[in-house]
Design a protein around this motif. Structure first.
Motif, PDB file in Angstrom:
ATOM      1  N   ALA A 101       0.925  -1.258  -0.085  1.00 27.27           N
ATOM      2  CA  ALA A 101      -0.102  -0.103  -0.007  1.00 27.27           C
ATOM      3  C   ALA A 101       0.891   1.070  -0.056  1.00 27.27           C
ATOM      4  O   ALA A 101       1.811   1.187   0.694  1.00 27.27           O
ATOM      5  N   SER A 102       0.243   2.079  -0.602  1.00 30.03           N
ATOM      6  CA  SER A 102       0.948   3.579  -0.732  1.00 30.03           C
ATOM      7  C   SER A 102       0.036   4.577  -0.914  1.00 30.03           C
ATOM      8  O   SER A 102      -1.017   4.444  -1.046  1.00 30.03           O
ATOM      9  N   SER A 103       0.726   5.877  -0.948  1.00 36.29           N
ATOM     10  CA  SER A 103      -0.449   7.133  -1.154  1.00 36.29           C
ATOM     11  C   SER A 103       0.151   7.669  -2.388  1.00 36.29           C
ATOM     12  O   SER A 103       1.382   7.829  -2.737  1.00 36.29           O
ATOM     13  N   ARG A 104      -0.992   8.225  -3.158  1.00 34.61           N
ATOM     14  CA  ARG A 104      -0.375   9.235  -4.278  1.00 34.61           C
ATOM     15  C   ARG A 104      -0.208  10.421  -4.068  1.00 34.61           C
ATOM     16  O   ARG A 104       0.447  11.249  -4.947  1.00 34.61           O
ATOM     17  N   ASP A 105      -0.884  10.877  -2.712  1.00 39.25           N
ATOM     18  CA  ASP A 105      -0.628  12.304  -2.668  1.00 39.25           C
ATOM     19  C   ASP A 105       0.008  12.729  -1.327  1.00 39.25           C
ATOM     20  O   ASP A 105       0.980  12.934  -1.018  1.00 39.25           O
ATOM     21  N   VAL A 106      -0.962  12.669  -0.188  1.00 37.79           N
ATOM     22  CA  VAL A 106      -0.551  13.042   1.043  1.00 37.79           C
ATOM     23  C   VAL A 106      -0.631  11.881   1.947  1.00 37.79           C
ATOM     24  O   VAL A 106      -0.833  10.957   1.661  1.00 37.79           O
ATOM     25  N   LEU A 107      -0.228  12.368   3.293  1.00 39.76           N
ATOM     26  CA  LEU A 107      -0.393  11.038   4.324  1.00 39.76           C
ATOM     27  C   LEU A 107      -1.784  10.642   4.577  1.00 39.76           C
ATOM     28  O   LEU A 107      -2.610  11.300   4.558  1.00 39.76           O
ATOM     29  N   HIS A 108      -1.946   9.251   4.220  1.00 38.21           N
ATOM     30  CA  HIS A 108      -3.402   8.732   4.570  1.00 38.21           C
ATOM     31  C   HIS A 108      -2.991   7.600   5.740  1.00 38.21           C
ATOM     32  O   HIS A 108      -1.936   6.952   5.966  1.00 38.21           O
ATOM     33  N   GLY A 109      -4.093   6.993   6.100  1.00 33.09           N
ATOM     34  CA  GLY A 109      -4.097   5.908   6.878  1.00 33.09           C
ATOM     35  C   GLY A 109      -4.855   4.642   6.321  1.00 33.09           C
ATOM     36  O   GLY A 109      -5.735   5.040   5.623  1.00 33.09           O
ATOM     37  N   TYR A 110      -4.608   3.545   6.718  1.00 37.59           N
ATOM     38  CA  TYR A 110      -5.276   2.428   6.486  1.00 37.59           C
ATOM     39  C   TYR A 110      -5.661   1.344   7.652  1.00 37.59           C
ATOM     40  O   TYR A 110      -4.616   0.809   8.019  1.00 37.59           O
ATOM     41  N   GLN A 111      -6.960   1.696   8.149  1.00 37.58           N
ATOM     42  CA  GLN A 111      -7.041   1.034   9.241  1.00 37.58           C
ATOM     43  C   GLN A 111      -8.177  -0.049   8.873  1.00 37.58           C
ATOM     44  O   GLN A 111      -9.400   0.408   8.367  1.00 37.58           O
ATOM     45  N   VAL A 112      -8.067  -1.201   9.299  1.00 35.53           N
ATOM     46  CA  VAL A 112      -9.101  -2.078   8.950  1.00 35.53           C
ATOM     47  C   VAL A 112      -9.762  -2.494  10.434  1.00 35.53           C
ATOM     48  O   VAL A 112      -9.274  -3.199  11.290  1.00 35.53           O
ATOM     49  N   GLN A 113     -11.131  -2.314  10.376  1.00 34.66           N
ATOM     50  CA  GLN A 113     -11.773  -2.605  11.721  1.00 34.66           C
ATOM     51  C   GLN A 113     -11.677  -3.944  11.956  1.00 34.66           C
ATOM     52  O   GLN A 113     -11.764  -4.928  11.095  1.00 34.66           O
ATOM     53  N   HIS A 114     -11.682  -4.326  13.234  1.00 35.15           N
ATOM     54  CA  HIS A 114     -11.771  -5.761  13.634  1.00 35.15           C
ATOM     55  C   HIS A 114     -10.766  -6.555  13.458  1.00 35.15           C
ATOM     56  O   HIS A 114     -10.480  -7.782  13.616  1.00 35.15           O
ATOM     57  N   THR A 115      -9.563  -5.704  12.937  1.00 33.90           N
ATOM     58  CA  THR A 115      -8.444  -6.400  12.925  1.00 33.90           C
ATOM     59  C   THR A 115      -7.183  -5.630  13.584  1.00 33.90           C
ATOM     60  O   THR A 115      -7.455  -4.278  13.918  1.00 33.90           O
ATOM     61  N   ASN A 116      -6.013  -6.117  13.452  1.00 32.21           N
ATOM     62  CA  ASN A 116      -4.774  -5.095  13.984  1.00 32.21           C
ATOM     63  C   ASN A 116      -4.139  -4.301  12.902  1.00 32.21           C
ATOM     64  O   ASN A 116      -3.111  -3.895  13.063  1.00 32.21           O
ATOM     65  N   ILE A 117      -4.896  -4.245  11.761  1.00 37.34           N
ATOM     66  CA  ILE A 117      -4.222  -3.609  10.628  1.00 37.34           C
ATOM     67  C   ILE A 117      -4.514  -2.221  10.811  1.00 37.34           C
ATOM     68  O   ILE A 117      -5.682  -1.671  10.707  1.00 37.34           O
ATOM     69  N   ASN A 118      -3.330  -1.517  10.768  1.00 35.82           N
ATOM     70  CA  ASN A 118      -3.305  -0.081  11.071  1.00 35.82           C
ATOM     71  C   ASN A 118      -1.935   0.589  10.608  1.00 35.82           C
ATOM     72  O   ASN A 118      -1.074   0.646  11.338  1.00 35.82           O
ATOM     73  N   VAL A 119      -2.177   1.065   9.268  1.00 37.08           N
ATOM     74  CA  VAL A 119      -0.724   1.226   8.562  1.00 37.08           C
ATOM     75  C   VAL A 119      -0.943   2.698   8.185  1.00 37.08           C
ATOM     76  O   VAL A 119      -2.056   3.191   7.720  1.00 37.08           O
ATOM     77  N   GLU A 120       0.276   3.361   8.095  1.00 39.51           N
ATOM     78  CA  GLU A 120       0.458   4.684   7.423  1.00 39.51           C
ATOM     79  C   GLU A 120       0.648   4.666   5.812  1.00 39.51           C
ATOM     80  O   GLU A 120       1.631   3.716   5.662  1.00 39.51           O
ATOM     81  N   LEU A 121      -0.333   5.506   5.165  1.00 36.96           N
ATOM     82  CA  LEU A 121       0.313   5.099   3.500  1.00 36.96           C
ATOM     83  C   LEU A 121       0.992   6.566   3.351  1.00 36.96           C
ATOM     84  O   LEU A 121       0.538   7.818   3.602  1.00 36.96           O
ATOM     85  N   ILE A 122       2.258   6.544   3.249  1.00 30.53           N
ATOM     86  CA  ILE A 122       2.969   7.664   3.277  1.00 30.53           C
ATOM     87  C   ILE A 122       3.535   7.660   1.827  1.00 30.53           C
ATOM     88  O   ILE A 122       4.030   6.683   1.291  1.00 30.53           O
ATOM     89  N   PRO A 123       3.435   9.021   1.410  1.00 27.39           N
ATOM     90  CA  PRO A 123       3.610   9.150  -0.233  1.00 27.39           C
ATOM     91  C   PRO A 123       5.443   8.739  -0.447  1.00 27.39           C
ATOM     92  O   PRO A 123       6.041   9.385   0.558  1.00 27.39           O
TER      93      PRO A 123
END
Ligand code: CUA
Length: 320
Positions: A101-123
């Motif tokens: 996963a990545s970001s095309r513009d600015v910093l975003h997050g990718y957090q998936v409910q009911h899991t421990n997935i919580n990732v920063e998407l850094i351009p």
């Protein structure tokens, strides 16, 4: 007595101050020495990893799910204000999934409910992790880094299906599409729907109605714009180059940001425009499939800023 105590405390303070002073000098000397003699340097922006050019990486050209082996899948996701591509990820339960996963513009997050997935998407950087969804169900994905005016609408879904159901779905999708006599060759409304559901639906909604005062409606409105003198060209510019500025649609003011979608192919741009112009209240207002991929290409030669696109509105007779 008081005086003596005070004097004793002051003495201790002076000693400790002296110790700290010595420590500071030692630290500064060490830093100066390593800078001068050892070639150490303080980190600079240009020395971080060069930004990943997302479109160069095959997996990010068309982000989505790929089967990489028995019960193994790869998911590539791109965040962009204010959506995830793809917005819907379908996976079988129990599969080993590797995400990129990545970001095309600015910093975003990718957090998936009911899991421990919580990732920063850094351009400029690609995050990767593994996960196995054992429980079928719908997992909501949300951006948890404030990224702009509609950060809260940046959501997606991971749909985990029982393995048999997933296999059945794949088979169904692999089947050749039923012939649709009406559809001109070269532009597929199915592709348009896919592009819309991946990139546009988060803001303009599945109904094409948008969100009041936040995202303008496309239903009805897109066809009204298309039929204006210059409207056909204007719509292509909005998709390729984005739009900023306060606009008025049916008496409601919208002051958001439409991102540029020039990373989509000519075919994808044409397809999504045709999809929008033949959906909802636009249906029947515009004949046939108005855009072909070749119609998009010439616009690539004339890049515009989102502000310039905004000023086109006045030229084609929209009161902004
Ligand atoms: Cu993307 Cu908040």
């Amino acid at each position: 007595m008081r005086e003596e105590q005070h004097e004793a405390i002051a003495r201790w303070e002076r000693r400790w101050l002296a110790v700290m002073g010595v420590m500071l000098v030692v630290i500064v000397v060490f830093i100066a020495y390593s800078l001068a003699m050892e070639g150490a340097h303080i980190g600079q922006l240009s020395q971080r990893g060069a930004p990943v050019e997302l479109n160069r990486l095959e997996m990010f050209q068309s982000p989505g799910v790929r089967e990489t082996g028995p019960n193994q899948f790869q998911v590539s996701v791109v965040g962009q204000a204010f959506s995830f591509a793809p917005a819907l990820v379908q996976l079988p339960a129990g599969a080993e999934v590797t995400f990129f996963a990545s970001s095309r513009d600015v910093l975003h997050g990718y957090q998936v409910q009911h899991t421990n997935i919580n990732v920063e998407l850094i351009p400029g950087e690609v995050a990767t992790w593994r996960y196995t969804f054992n429980e079928p169900g719908e997992y909501r994905v949300s951006c948890n880094e404030y990224c702009g005016i509609s950060h809260q609408n940046m959501i997606g879904t991971i749909q985990v299906l029982p393995a048999e159901e997933y296999a059945a779905l794949q088979e169904q999708e692999a089947a050749p599409p039923a012939a649709e006599g009406e559809e001109p060759a070269g532009v597929s409304l199915a592709l348009g729907a896919e592009v819309y559901n991946t990139n546009c639906v988060a803001c303009h909604q599945a109904t094409g109605e948008g969100l009041p005062a936040v995202f303008p409606p496309l239903s009805g409105h897109a066809a009204n714009v298309y039929v204006l003198d210059g409207g056909r060209e204007y719509l292509v510019n909005v998709l390729l180059y984005g739009l900023v500025g306060a606009i008025d649609v049916d008496g409601v003011t919208y002051n958001g940001v439409m991102p540029a979608w020039s990373q989509l192919s000519d075919e994808q741009i044409a397809a999504v425009l045709n999809y929008v112009l033949s959906s909802w209240e636009n249906e029947g207002q515009v004949e046939g499939a108005p855009y072909q991929a070749e119609d998009i290409r010439p616009f690539r030669g004339e890049p515009q800023t989102p502000e310039e696109v905004f000023s086109l509105r006045g030229l084609i007779g929209m009161d902004q």
